[in-house]
Write an enzyme that holds these catalytic residues in place. Structure first.
Site, PDB file in Angstrom:
ATOM      1  N   HIS A 106       0.959  -1.056   0.032  1.00 26.46           N
ATOM      2  CA  HIS A 106       0.003   0.075   0.126  1.00 26.46           C
ATOM      3  C   HIS A 106       0.878   1.431   0.202  1.00 26.46           C
ATOM      4  O   HIS A 106       1.954   1.264   0.739  1.00 26.46           O
ATOM      5  CB  HIS A 106      -0.928  -0.058   1.311  1.00 26.46           C
ATOM      6  CG  HIS A 106      -2.127   0.884   0.952  1.00 26.46           C
ATOM      7  ND1 HIS A 106      -2.023   2.413   1.306  1.00 26.46           N
ATOM      8  CD2 HIS A 106      -3.327   0.728   0.991  1.00 26.46           C
ATOM      9  CE1 HIS A 106      -3.095   2.828   1.141  1.00 26.46           C
ATOM     10  NE2 HIS A 106      -3.938   1.968   1.075  1.00 26.46           N
ATOM     11  N   ARG A 139      -6.606  10.233   0.280  1.00 29.33           N
ATOM     12  CA  ARG A 139      -6.360  10.713  -1.243  1.00 29.33           C
ATOM     13  C   ARG A 139      -7.635  10.996  -2.022  1.00 29.33           C
ATOM     14  O   ARG A 139      -7.871  11.883  -2.885  1.00 29.33           O
ATOM     15  CB  ARG A 139      -5.260   9.986  -1.780  1.00 29.33           C
ATOM     16  CG  ARG A 139      -3.939  10.081  -1.554  1.00 29.33           C
ATOM     17  CD  ARG A 139      -2.960   9.037  -2.221  1.00 29.33           C
ATOM     18  NE  ARG A 139      -3.064   7.870  -1.835  1.00 29.33           N
ATOM     19  CZ  ARG A 139      -3.194   6.499  -2.336  1.00 29.33           C
ATOM     20  NH1 ARG A 139      -3.094   6.735  -3.705  1.00 29.33           N
ATOM     21  NH2 ARG A 139      -3.294   5.510  -2.039  1.00 29.33           N
TER      22      ARG A 139
END
Length: 557
Positions: A326, A346
């Site tokens: 990740h 994000r």
């Protein structure tokens, strides 16, 4: 609290924030998405899977000769924890219709639907029921529930994100079942985030072409597990829960059918033999192998046990050459290194920037691409920020989220994240987070069909332990969907299959055969598997006063 030298870099992030915000307001991209050629180049040069020592061929078993992640090969080329010649499995201690190995989301969903189809279930958990990666997932679950979306578009996004290595029938099942799964979880009581008009709130994710990520703030996994666990515990007459017991070997019958498992009690050192008509492996992934030395987001028991059990019994594995890192794991403070910083940050507008406050990558690239870009920025370009312990990371600019969506957005949408950093005197509404890629997901696993069946009769798999649905790179939010969809499918079909199965004499002959293969391949090792619990103690300290100390026994080195 950030040390003073980091505050100098944070000032540069603050200096560029207004300009970056103005671009967002105008609808401009801070950084263009990569072309396919750029993606291939950055993967080959910076992704850990592409390092020369990342993979090696396995010398035994159904995948003999295939290259796999080196640490996984070591795990699979290990001895059993028992000697079959000195172990009695007759008579069994427990008999049931369906045995489920693993107490996370896939295990609970399997148990619920096996019961719905009139099966008696034994659910075994290494730790407590719910102690699993399922509980820890934050960002959300993908499902095509919007008018501008549909399962076909979802299907295409998944295939592209997985580099078109996905098994199409699995992706079809995943995406077509998704809207139904949302409504089923809703009926159980999952409190999904909603808009003011009552519609499900959806956010974008990396590699997706539509906004389809549903969430429950940043507690999505915990919220789903809350209702699944409650539903499982509500039916003790049909679902027997056995906690703190690890499956250490599958049992087969003389016809080669899966017929149960040997359990090891983690508290008493006792063994329990379970005979079952069908068996479902829902043991999750292998994050605690710390492949290539990476920190991990995974829970303490994620040691790849299901891979060992199934492979030793003869099941084929798929895509074990692929690991997901990740992009945004915590790099500071030290106490939470590897902790997942959900992609939802994000999705809400948080921006990755280097030590100068400069954007260097499109924020919603697929995860393997994004992670590779972070690694490049910190290594080749030397634009990362070093921590006091020598680690490195880049800034994920979270304060800009509140400039985009208004004051209070972070505490409303990311309460767990806000509280986690606040414990260390870092206010993510005012200061960015330092992040670096962290070992997150087992892309490959045990090969299954759309019903969760393996090549071994009566053996099913669901969730992260399976391989094929995500190809060689999983997109955000599809793991939560995966364990719900295939947990349900495996539970249903295992229950139906149990009605017609006739189990013959129980045997551990497959373990004997595997040990023979190890010997014939010239593999000399003292490793045993499954590992069960990872070893973090200092070997030098342990052996100081121990004459016969052997760090290889019951550990993977």
């Amino acid at each position: 609290m950030y040390p003073d030298y980091m505050l100098e870099s944070i000032k540069l992030v603050e200096k560029t924030r207004k300009e970056r915000f103005e671009k967002v307001k105008r609808g401009e991209r801070l950084h263009p998405p990569m072309t396919m050629q750029e993606r291939e180049d950055i993967l080959s040069r910076f992704h850990p899977d592409y390092k020369l020592d990342a993979k090696k061929p396995i010398r035994v078993g159904p995948n003999k000769g295939e290259k796999m992640i080196s640490r996984v090969v070591d795990l699979l080329e290990s001895h059993s924890r028992i000697n079959p010649q000195q172990f009695s499995i007759n008579p069994p201690d427990i008999e049931t219709d369906v045995l489920i190995i693993g107490g996370g989301g896939a295990g609970c969903m399997s148990a619920i639907w096996a019961r719905k189809n009139n099966a008696k279930v034994v659910l075994v958990s290494k730790l407590r029921i719910g102690d699993a990666n399922s509980m820890m997932s934050q960002g959300g679950m993908q499902a095509a529930v919007n008018p501008h979306d549909n399962p076909v578009i979802h299907y295409l996004d998944i295939m592209g994100g997985g580099h078109f290595d996905n098994k199409p029938d699995l992706v079809r099942a995943l995406t077509m079942d998704a809207p139904m799964i949302v409504e089923y979880l809703n009926s159980l009581g999952v409190i999904w985030d909603r808009e003011e008009d009552g519609h499900f709130s959806t956010k974008p994710g990396g590699g997706t072409s539509r906004r389809r990520m549903l969430s429950a703030r940043d507690y999505t996994g915990a919220e789903i597990m809350r209702v699944l666990r409650d539903e499982v515990k509500s039916h003790p007459e049909d679902i027997k829960i056995i906690e703190y017991n690890s499956a250490i070997e599958l049992i087969k019958d003389e016809d080669g059918q899966a017929a149960g498992a040997i359990l090891y009690n983690m508290e008493t050192d006792e063994y329990i033999v379970v005979k079952s008509k069908t068996t479902i492996i829902t043991t999750g992934g292998f994050g605690r192998l710390h492949i290539k030395g990476f920190a991990t987001t995974n829970h303490y028991g994620a040691t790849g046990d299901g891979l060992v059990l199934a492979y030793r019994a003869g099941a084929k594995l798929l895509y074990m050459d692929s690991v997901q890192y990740h992009p945004t794991g915590a790099a500071f403070p030290e106490q939470i290194v590897g902790f997942l910083i959900t992609e939802k940050v994000r999705g809400l507008g948080g921006q990755p920037v280097n030590k100068y406050g400069e954007p260097f990558v499109f924020p919603l690239e697929p995860r393997d691409i994004e992670a590779s870009a972070f690694i490049r920025e910190c290594t080749e370009r030397n634009n990362g920020i070093k921590t006091p312990t020598g680690k490195v990371g880049i800034w994920l600019d979270s304060p800009i989220i509140e400039m985009i969506s208004g004051k209070g957005t972070i505490q409303k949408a990311l309460p767990a994240m806000y509280r986690q950093f606040k414990r260390f005197d870092i206010d993510i509404t005012k200061q960015p987070m330092l992040v670096y890629p962290t070992l997150h997901y087992q892309n490959g696993g045990i090969e299954i069909n759309e019903y969760g069946e393996t090549t071994i009769p009566n053996l099913f798999v669901a969730g992260e332990a399976s391989g094929g649905v995500h190809g060689r790179n999983r997109l955000m939010g599809n793991s939560v969907l995966d364990y719900n969809v295939f947990g349900r499918r495996a539970g249903i079909h295992a229950a139906l299959k149990a009605k017609e199965v006739k189990i013959k004499k129980l045997t551990l002959e497959h373990v004997n055969q595997y040990e023979k293969e190890l010997e014939e391949a010239g593999i000399q090792t003292e490793r045993t598997a499954p590992i069960l619990i990872p070893e973090y103690r200092n070997a030098e300290v342990l052996k100081r006063h121990r004459i016969d100390y052997n760090p290889f026994i019951h550990t993977l080195t």
